[in-house]
Design a protein around this motif. Structure first.
Motif, short mmCIF file in Angstrom:
data_model
loop_
_atom_site.label_atom_id
_atom_site.label_comp_id
_atom_site.label_asym_id
_atom_site.label_seq_id
_atom_site.Cartn_x
_atom_site.Cartn_y
_atom_site.Cartn_z
N LEU A 27 44.19 38.91 38.46
CA LEU A 27 44.20 40.31 38.07
C LEU A 27 44.19 40.49 36.55
CD1 LEU A 27 44.25 43.17 39.18
CD2 LEU A 27 46.74 43.07 39.15
N ASP A 28 45.07 39.78 35.86
CA ASP A 28 45.20 39.96 34.42
C ASP A 28 43.99 39.47 33.64
OD1 ASP A 28 47.65 41.16 34.69
OD2 ASP A 28 48.81 39.34 34.30
N THR A 29 43.23 38.59 34.25
CA THR A 29 42.06 38.05 33.53
C THR A 29 40.76 38.70 33.95
OG1 THR A 29 41.88 36.26 35.17
CG2 THR A 29 43.19 35.82 33.19
N THR A 30 40.83 39.66 34.86
CA THR A 30 39.62 40.36 35.32
C THR A 30 39.43 41.62 34.50
OG1 THR A 30 39.88 39.50 37.56
CG2 THR A 30 38.46 41.42 37.28
N ARG A 31 38.36 41.67 33.74
CA ARG A 31 38.12 42.80 32.85
C ARG A 31 36.92 43.60 33.33
NH1 ARG A 31 38.97 39.02 27.69
NH2 ARG A 31 41.20 39.35 27.35
N VAL A 32 37.13 44.90 33.44
CA VAL A 32 36.05 45.81 33.82
C VAL A 32 35.93 46.89 32.75
CG1 VAL A 32 35.24 47.51 35.50
CG2 VAL A 32 36.29 45.38 36.29
N GLY A 33 34.79 46.95 32.10
CA GLY A 33 34.56 47.93 31.06
C GLY A 33 34.06 49.25 31.62
N LEU A 34 34.24 50.30 30.85
CA LEU A 34 33.73 51.63 31.22
C LEU A 34 33.09 52.25 29.99
CD1 LEU A 34 35.66 54.36 33.24
CD2 LEU A 34 34.04 54.92 31.45
N HIS A 35 31.84 52.65 30.13
CA HIS A 35 31.13 53.31 29.03
C HIS A 35 30.61 54.66 29.49
CE1 HIS A 35 28.80 53.73 25.35
NE2 HIS A 35 27.82 54.20 26.11
N THR A 36 30.97 55.69 28.74
CA THR A 36 30.46 57.04 29.01
C THR A 36 29.23 57.29 28.15
OG1 THR A 36 32.68 57.86 29.52
CG2 THR A 36 31.01 59.50 28.97
N GLU A 86 30.38 42.70 26.67
CA GLU A 86 30.39 41.30 26.25
C GLU A 86 31.50 40.48 26.88
OE1 GLU A 86 30.55 38.65 22.11
OE2 GLU A 86 30.67 40.84 22.03
N LYS A 87 32.72 41.03 26.96
CA LYS A 87 33.85 40.29 27.51
C LYS A 87 34.28 40.83 28.87
CE LYS A 87 35.65 38.85 23.01
NZ LYS A 87 36.81 38.81 22.10
N SER A 88 33.37 41.53 29.54
CA SER A 88 33.69 42.13 30.84
C SER A 88 33.12 41.31 31.98
CB SER A 88 33.15 43.57 30.91
OG SER A 88 33.76 44.39 29.93
N HIS A 89 33.79 41.40 33.13
CA HIS A 89 33.29 40.78 34.35
C HIS A 89 32.57 41.79 35.24
CE1 HIS A 89 36.85 38.39 33.05
NE2 HIS A 89 36.02 37.40 33.28
N GLY A 90 32.69 43.05 34.88
CA GLY A 90 32.02 44.14 35.58
C GLY A 90 31.99 45.33 34.64
N LEU A 91 31.11 46.27 34.93
CA LEU A 91 30.94 47.42 34.04
C LEU A 91 30.68 48.68 34.85
CD1 LEU A 91 30.54 48.46 31.07
CD2 LEU A 91 28.10 47.93 31.36
N VAL A 92 31.32 49.77 34.46
CA VAL A 92 31.06 51.08 35.05
C VAL A 92 30.37 51.94 33.99
CG1 VAL A 92 32.09 53.19 36.00
CG2 VAL A 92 33.01 50.95 36.63
N LEU A 101 36.29 48.53 41.32
CA LEU A 101 35.55 47.34 40.91
C LEU A 101 36.48 46.24 40.43
CD1 LEU A 101 32.89 45.92 40.47
CD2 LEU A 101 32.68 47.07 38.25
N ARG A 102 37.50 46.59 39.64
CA ARG A 102 38.42 45.56 39.17
C ARG A 102 39.21 44.95 40.32
NH1 ARG A 102 43.54 46.13 34.97
NH2 ARG A 102 43.99 43.90 34.86
N LEU A 103 39.62 45.78 41.25
CA LEU A 103 40.37 45.28 42.40
C LEU A 103 39.51 44.34 43.23
CD1 LEU A 103 43.29 45.96 43.35
CD2 LEU A 103 42.26 47.45 45.07
N MET A 104 38.26 44.71 43.44
CA MET A 104 37.37 43.86 44.22
C MET A 104 37.13 42.52 43.53
SD MET A 104 36.55 45.46 47.02
CE MET A 104 35.12 44.52 47.54
N LEU A 105 36.85 42.56 42.23
CA LEU A 105 36.56 41.32 41.51
C LEU A 105 37.79 40.42 41.44
CD1 LEU A 105 34.28 42.65 38.62
CD2 LEU A 105 33.59 41.55 40.77
#
Length: 327
Positions: free
Chosen positions: A205-214, A229-235, A306-310
C-alpha cells in the motif's frame, strides 16, 4: 449491544483554543454524546472509541483501513452498526475507501460538522444523532458505507462535498440522497448496488503511487509526464465528457502502455462517454489509445479505487472490470 462510535476529530470536536491559544481543545466521544440529549432516549448503548485525533487532511489509507478493522471487530462483537465522526475535508474519500472493503451488512456511517461547537447553531449534535439513528436502523443494512449530514443519507459511492462552509455541504449530484432521517427514523428510498473490491496487501500500500492530473486550458504535457514519472497508475480528470487537448493524446497513450490510466471528468457530475466524439483527444480516441473509462466515478474516487486495486495486486483486466462495476 448498541452502536459503536469511533471519533477521529475534525470540526465536530473542536472546542475552542486552549489557554494561550496555541492549540485547539478536542472533545472526546463522551463530550460529543453528552451534547445530544436525545441519544439517551434511543434505548441503546453507545460503545465509544476515541481514535487519535487526526485532521482529515492528514488521514491516510492506512488510517482508514485500520479504522475499518477496528469497526469490523466491533460488529463481530455485536454492534448493530458503526458511526464515525471525522473532519469533512476528505470525508467523501474516506467513505468510499471504507465502502470498498467493508465486509458486513451492518452499516458503516460517517458524519461530522461544518460549524464547531463554539459557534451559534452547531450542526454536529444533529448530525451525530441522525447518523446514530441510521446506523441502528435495519433499513440501512446491506448499504455499506453511508454519509449522513443535514438529515440526508448518502451512498459513499456518489457523495461529494460541494460547498466549503454550508451546513448542507454534502450532496450526491448524480443521484441525490438515497434516504432521509424523518421524525427520528431512517427512511431509505432506494438501494444502490454495491461492489466490494480486493483488500490491499499492507506491504504494497505505502509503495503504490497513483497520480491525478486535472486537465486545464492550454495544458502542459511536461507536467503530466512529471506526475506520471513515479506513479504506478494515473487518473486523468478531463474536460466535459472525457476530453483532453490533442497535444496530450500521444503522451497519454504512451503512458497507458506501461500503467493503467483512467479517464474521468473534472465537472463534478455526469459520466465520461465512450463513443460520441472521435477527434484526437476525445473520449473515443483516448480509449483506442488504452485509457480506461472511469464512467460516473469522480477523479478522487477513481484514484482511491485504482490505488486499492494496484496495491491488491490486480492486473490490467481486473482494473478494467472494477471500473466497469463501480463507474
Amino acid at each position: 449491544m448498541g452502536v459503536a462510535l469511533f471519533t477521529l476529530g475534525g470540526t465536530i470536536s473542536m472546542a475552542g483554543r486552549t489557554h494561550g491559544g496555541e492549540s485547539v481543545r478536542r472533545l472526546n466521544g463522551a463530550d460529543l454524546t453528552a451534547a445530544v440529549p436525545d441519544l439517551a432516549r434511543l434505548g441503546m448503548t453507545l460503545d465509544i472509541h476515541d481514535i487519535d485525533a487526526v485532521p482529515s487532511a492528514n488521514l491516510t489509507f492506512t488510517h482508514v483501513l485500520d479504522l475499518v478493522d477496528c469497526a469490523s471487530h466491533a460488529v463481530k462483537a455485536g454492534a448493530r452498526g458503526v458511526v464515525v465522526t471525522q473532519g469533512t475535508d476528505t470525508l467523501e474519500e474516506t467513505a468510499f475507501l471504507a465502502d470498498l472493503v467493508w465486509p458486513h451488512t451492518e452499516p458503516f456511517v460517517l458524519t461530522g460538522a461544518m460549524r464547531n461547537p463554539t459557534l451559534a447553531g452547531p450542526d454536529g449534535p444533529a448530525n451525530l444523532l441522525a447518523a446514530t439513528r441510521t446506523a441502528a436502523s435495519p433499513a440501512s443494512h446491506g448499504l455499506g458505507a453511508l454519509v449522513v449530514f443535514n438529515d440526508e443519507i448518502h451512498a459513499a459511492r456518489w457523495v461529494r462535498k460541494t460547498h466549503s462552509t454550508s451546513t448542507a455541504a454534502f450532496a450526491s449530484p448524480n443521484t441525490g440522497p438515497i434516504g432521509h432521517v424523518i421524525e427520528g427514523h431512517a427512511r431509505v428510498l432506494t438501494t444502490p448496488a454495491r461492489h466490494r473490491t480486493s483488500y490491499p496487501r499492507p506491504e504494497a500500500l505505502d509503495t503504490t503511487r497513483v497520480g491525478l492530473h486535472t486537465v486545464t486550458l492550454d495544458d502542459d504535457a511536461d507536467i503530466v509526464a512529471a506526475v506520471a514519472e513515479k506513479s504506478h497508475g494515473l487518473v486523468i480528470a478531463g474536460f466535459g465528457v472525457g476530453h483532453v487537448p490533442s497535444e496530450l493524446a500521444d503522451l497519454l497513450g504512451t503512458l497507458a502502455e506501461r500503467m493503467p490510466v483512467v479517464l474521468t471528468s473534472r465537472t463534478g457530475s455526469g459520466s465520461v462517454l465512450r463513443h460520441t466524439y472521435g477527434s484526437v483527444g476525445s473520449e473515443a480516441d483516448l480509449q483506442r489509445r488504452g485509457l480506461i473509462n472511469g464512467g460516473l466515478l469522480d477523479p478522487y474516487k477513481a484514484r482511491i479505487l485504482l490505488r486499492l486495486m494496484l496495491a491488491g495486486g490486480a492486473d490490467r483486466e481486473a482494473v478494467i472490470a472494477a471500473f466497469a462495476d463501480h463507474g
